[in-house]
Scaffold this motif. Structure first.
Motif, mmCIF file in Angstrom:
data_model
loop_
_atom_site.group_PDB
_atom_site.id
_atom_site.type_symbol
_atom_site.label_atom_id
_atom_site.label_comp_id
_atom_site.label_asym_id
_atom_site.label_seq_id
_atom_site.Cartn_x
_atom_site.Cartn_y
_atom_site.Cartn_z
ATOM 1 N N ILE A 146 0.805 -1.229 0.000
ATOM 2 C CA ILE A 146 0.000 0.000 0.000
ATOM 3 C C ILE A 146 0.838 1.281 0.000
ATOM 4 C CG2 ILE A 146 -2.018 -1.096 1.049
ATOM 5 C CD1 ILE A 146 -1.254 0.084 3.728
ATOM 6 N N ASP A 186 11.407 5.957 9.391
ATOM 7 C CA ASP A 186 12.302 7.027 9.833
ATOM 8 C C ASP A 186 11.836 7.696 11.123
ATOM 9 O OD1 ASP A 186 10.199 7.774 8.081
ATOM 10 O OD2 ASP A 186 11.074 9.753 7.787
ATOM 11 N N VAL A 199 1.442 12.821 11.643
ATOM 12 C CA VAL A 199 0.911 11.815 12.570
ATOM 13 C C VAL A 199 1.244 10.401 12.082
ATOM 14 C CG1 VAL A 199 -1.241 10.824 13.455
ATOM 15 C CG2 VAL A 199 -0.937 13.294 13.380
ATOM 16 N N SER A 200 1.830 9.609 12.955
ATOM 17 C CA SER A 200 2.087 8.208 12.630
ATOM 18 C C SER A 200 1.637 7.337 13.796
ATOM 19 C CB SER A 200 3.581 7.995 12.365
ATOM 20 O OG SER A 200 3.908 6.613 12.499
HETATM 21 C C1 EPZ Z 1 -1.172 1.611 11.167
HETATM 22 O O1 EPZ Z 1 -0.084 1.494 10.267
HETATM 23 C C2 EPZ Z 1 -2.069 0.419 10.890
HETATM 24 N N1 EPZ Z 1 -1.322 -0.803 11.077
HETATM 25 C C3 EPZ Z 1 -2.590 0.484 9.468
HETATM 26 O O2 EPZ Z 1 -3.483 -0.606 9.266
HETATM 27 C C4 EPZ Z 1 -3.330 1.802 9.273
HETATM 28 O O3 EPZ Z 1 -3.744 1.899 7.930
HETATM 29 C C5 EPZ Z 1 -2.414 2.965 9.625
HETATM 30 O O4 EPZ Z 1 -1.888 2.804 10.967
HETATM 31 C C6 EPZ Z 1 -3.115 4.309 9.555
HETATM 32 O O5 EPZ Z 1 -4.223 4.307 10.387
HETATM 33 C C7 EPZ Z 1 -1.170 -1.301 12.285
HETATM 34 O O6 EPZ Z 1 -1.617 -0.751 13.286
HETATM 35 C C8 EPZ Z 1 -0.455 -2.593 12.393
HETATM 36 P P1 EPZ Z 1 1.355 5.172 10.145
HETATM 37 P P2 EPZ Z 1 1.242 2.347 10.469
HETATM 38 O O7 EPZ Z 1 2.694 5.085 10.749
HETATM 39 O O8 EPZ Z 1 1.446 2.530 11.930
HETATM 40 C C9 EPZ Z 1 4.166 7.316 6.872
HETATM 41 C C10 EPZ Z 1 -4.222 -2.605 8.293
HETATM 42 O O9 EPZ Z 1 -4.722 -2.927 7.195
HETATM 43 N N2 EPZ Z 1 5.303 7.039 7.779
HETATM 44 O O10 EPZ Z 1 0.302 5.955 10.842
HETATM 45 O O11 EPZ Z 1 2.298 1.738 9.673
HETATM 46 C C11 EPZ Z 1 3.545 6.055 6.287
HETATM 47 O O12 EPZ Z 1 4.263 5.608 5.183
HETATM 48 C C12 EPZ Z 1 -3.068 -1.636 8.343
HETATM 49 O O13 EPZ Z 1 -4.609 -3.070 9.382
HETATM 50 C C13 EPZ Z 1 6.550 7.562 7.464
HETATM 51 O O14 EPZ Z 1 6.741 8.206 6.426
HETATM 52 O O15 EPZ Z 1 0.778 3.718 9.833
HETATM 53 C C14 EPZ Z 1 2.139 6.516 5.990
HETATM 54 O O16 EPZ Z 1 2.111 7.171 4.758
HETATM 55 C C15 EPZ Z 1 -2.655 -1.185 6.996
HETATM 56 N N3 EPZ Z 1 7.602 7.303 8.323
HETATM 57 C C16 EPZ Z 1 1.842 7.524 7.098
HETATM 58 O O17 EPZ Z 1 3.112 7.894 7.644
HETATM 59 C C17 EPZ Z 1 7.437 6.588 9.478
HETATM 60 O O18 EPZ Z 1 8.433 6.387 10.208
HETATM 61 C C18 EPZ Z 1 0.998 6.991 8.260
HETATM 62 O O19 EPZ Z 1 1.516 5.723 8.666
HETATM 63 C C19 EPZ Z 1 6.159 6.079 9.784
HETATM 64 C C20 EPZ Z 1 5.099 6.326 8.930
#
Ligand code: EPZ
Length: 421
Positions: A119, A125, A163-164
């Motif tokens: 996805i 980072d 937000v992550s």
């Molecule tokens: C969590 O993923 C969930 N996974 C995802 O569910 C969910 O879609 C997502 O949060 C958003 O709600 C789990 O909880 C296991 P993020 P996560 O860090 O934590 C970017 C499902 O189907 N980013 O909030 O990985 C990232 O690429 C899954 O159950 C960075 O650039 O999501 C994204 O574009 C899929 N650098 C955005 O931030 C980082 O170090 C948000 O990601 C971290 C993230």
């Protein structure tokens, strides 16, 4: 490998009990690394992802036990390894979150980078910057993060540039045993973060503000054991609510926290379904007639969840009009569009937007699940489609939906799992 076969066109009628949240359960499992006492998790979903996390924790020396259908015990009086190998981390990205707890407990860790994902690029980072701010020394060696924190992690001020969810959870898990105070700014506010903080606080951690943008963590020297019930899965609940809205009928969801889906209910109602919220149940009813078009825009919580975008698209794909769906969280989360198109949907993707021109009906076709939530949108479309839909690669579904064919079958869906040859 199995596939799911659905004979569509029948409305759903019945009750569906919502399981514990996958995205909370797999993070809660990691708290066992922070204590030598036993952790007992109840309302645990049985999923491929919880099994993957269990395998990694077992590799690290944790005793993982299953009691009955939905209770798991985790006990790590001592750890036998501080290395999370590629083979165990590549199966599920959230396993990367053992890095901070390992550093907190063992002062060193070697954890494989999770790599890309269907996805989007999904880098880590922000996770690494948070750990560095807490004093960890981090090097990348042949696909592994090699980290050390001699003398333990230290509290720090961490301001996330966006937000992550994962980075917020990882920082929480890392900060609870750090020396001094950690302040997280622009933290994610998802219910799963509150669940993790509640569990850690019950173990003796001092976290305030979870669920708000600013979270404060006063490090403690030691954490104890806990028995904790996993929060209900809002994405599973939203998926079945959208299944009822798409296929029609009347479905009552039980054991649900409807306040965790505040962004969804008004939009389902706008699409033409009736939504009745009551304590821990939600009733979704939709009669005949096409849904109304509805635009959505995915956002971090409390906005509309990206994990329900594909399922919402399957609903408005049948609308009497045009809907615009904008995906703001992941750059490549429209892979279900070509599959829905194979079932007759009319969807044009332009960058982060999908323009969905509603069609009067879906027609069954062989389709392929591309990721977990995309698979659920194909199931929902298949329930409404004319004819027999075959969905292959259902291992994606098994990562995150407990007994999906049983739960839908209890509501009258003609759905079965068969070997795919
Ligand atoms: C969590 O993923 C969930 N996974 C995802 O569910 C969910 O879609 C997502 O949060 C958003 O709600 C789990 O909880 C296991 P993020 P996560 O860090 O934590 C970017 C499902 O189907 N980013 O909030 O990985 C990232 O690429 C899954 O159950 C960075 O650039 O999501 C994204 O574009 C899929 N650098 C955005 O931030 C980082 O170090 C948000 O990601 C971290 C993230």
């Amino acid at each position: 490998m199995d596939k799911i076969v659905i004979e569509g066109g029948f409305p759903l009628r019945g009750d569906i009990r919502i399981s514990g949240a996958k995205n909370s359960a797999i993070k809660l499992m990691a708290v066992c690394l922070l204590t030598d006492q036993q952790i007992t998790l109840t309302n645990m979903p049985r999923l491929r992802d919880t099994r993957s996390m269990g395998q990694l924790l077992t590799h690290l020396g944790v005793e993982v036990g299953e009691v009955g259908a939905s209770t798991m015990t985790l006990h790590a009086p001592k750890l036998s390894s501080s290395e999370a190998p590629y083979d165990l981390v590549r199966k599920m990205r959230a396993t990367f979150n053992v890095l901070g707890p390992l550093l907190a407990r063992e002062e060193e860790a070697r954890v494989s980078l999770p790599g890309g994902c269907a996805i989007g690029a999904r880098p880590v980072d922000l996770h690494l910057k948070a750990l560095e701010a807490m004093g960890a020394k981090i090097e990348l060696e042949q696909g592994y993060v090699v980290a050390s924190a001699k003398g333990g992690l230290r509290g720090a001020e961490i301001s996330f540039p966006f937000v992550s969810v994962g980075a917020t959870e990882h920082a929480l898990l890392s900060a609870v045993l750090a020396k001094g105070e950690t302040v997280l700014m622009n933290a994610a506010r998802e219910p799963e973060i509150i669940d993790l903080a509640n569990c850690l606080n019950a173990m003796g951690a001092k976290i305030t503000g979870a669920g708000r943008s600013e979270v404060r963590i006063e490090g403690v020297a030691k954490l104890g054991g806990v028995e904790h019930s996993v929060v209900p899965d809002r994405i599973e609940a939203g998926t079945y609510a959208l299944a009822a809205a798409t296929a029609g009928g009347s479905v009552r969801l039980t054991h649900v926290r409807h306040d965790h889906l505040g962004a969804l209910w008004p939009l389902i109602a706008q699409a033409g379904a009736r939504v009745s919220l009551d304590d821990s149940t939600v009733l979704i009813e939709r009669g005949t007639g096409r849904p109304n078009p509805v635009d959505i825009d995915t956002q971090a919580y409390p906005g509309f969840p990206t994990d329900l975008q594909a399922q919402f698209m399957a609903l408005v794909g049948l609308a009497d009009g045009v809907s615009i769906i904008r995906e703001n969280i992941f750059e490549n989360r429209f892979m279900h569009c070509p599959e829905l198109t194979r079932m007759g949907a009319d969807i044009t993707v332009r960058g982060r937007e999908a323009i969905v021109r509603g069609v009067p009906e879906y027609v069954a076709a062989p389709v392929m699940a591309t990721d977990l939530r995309a698979s659920a949108s194909l199931i929902n479309a298949g329930l409404a489609a004319r004819g027999e839909t075959h969905i292959s690669r259902v291992y994606h579904l098994d990562r995150g939906f407990e007994h999906i064919e049983v739960k839908l079958g209890q509501c009258g869906a003609r759905i079965k799992r068969v070997p795919d040859d």
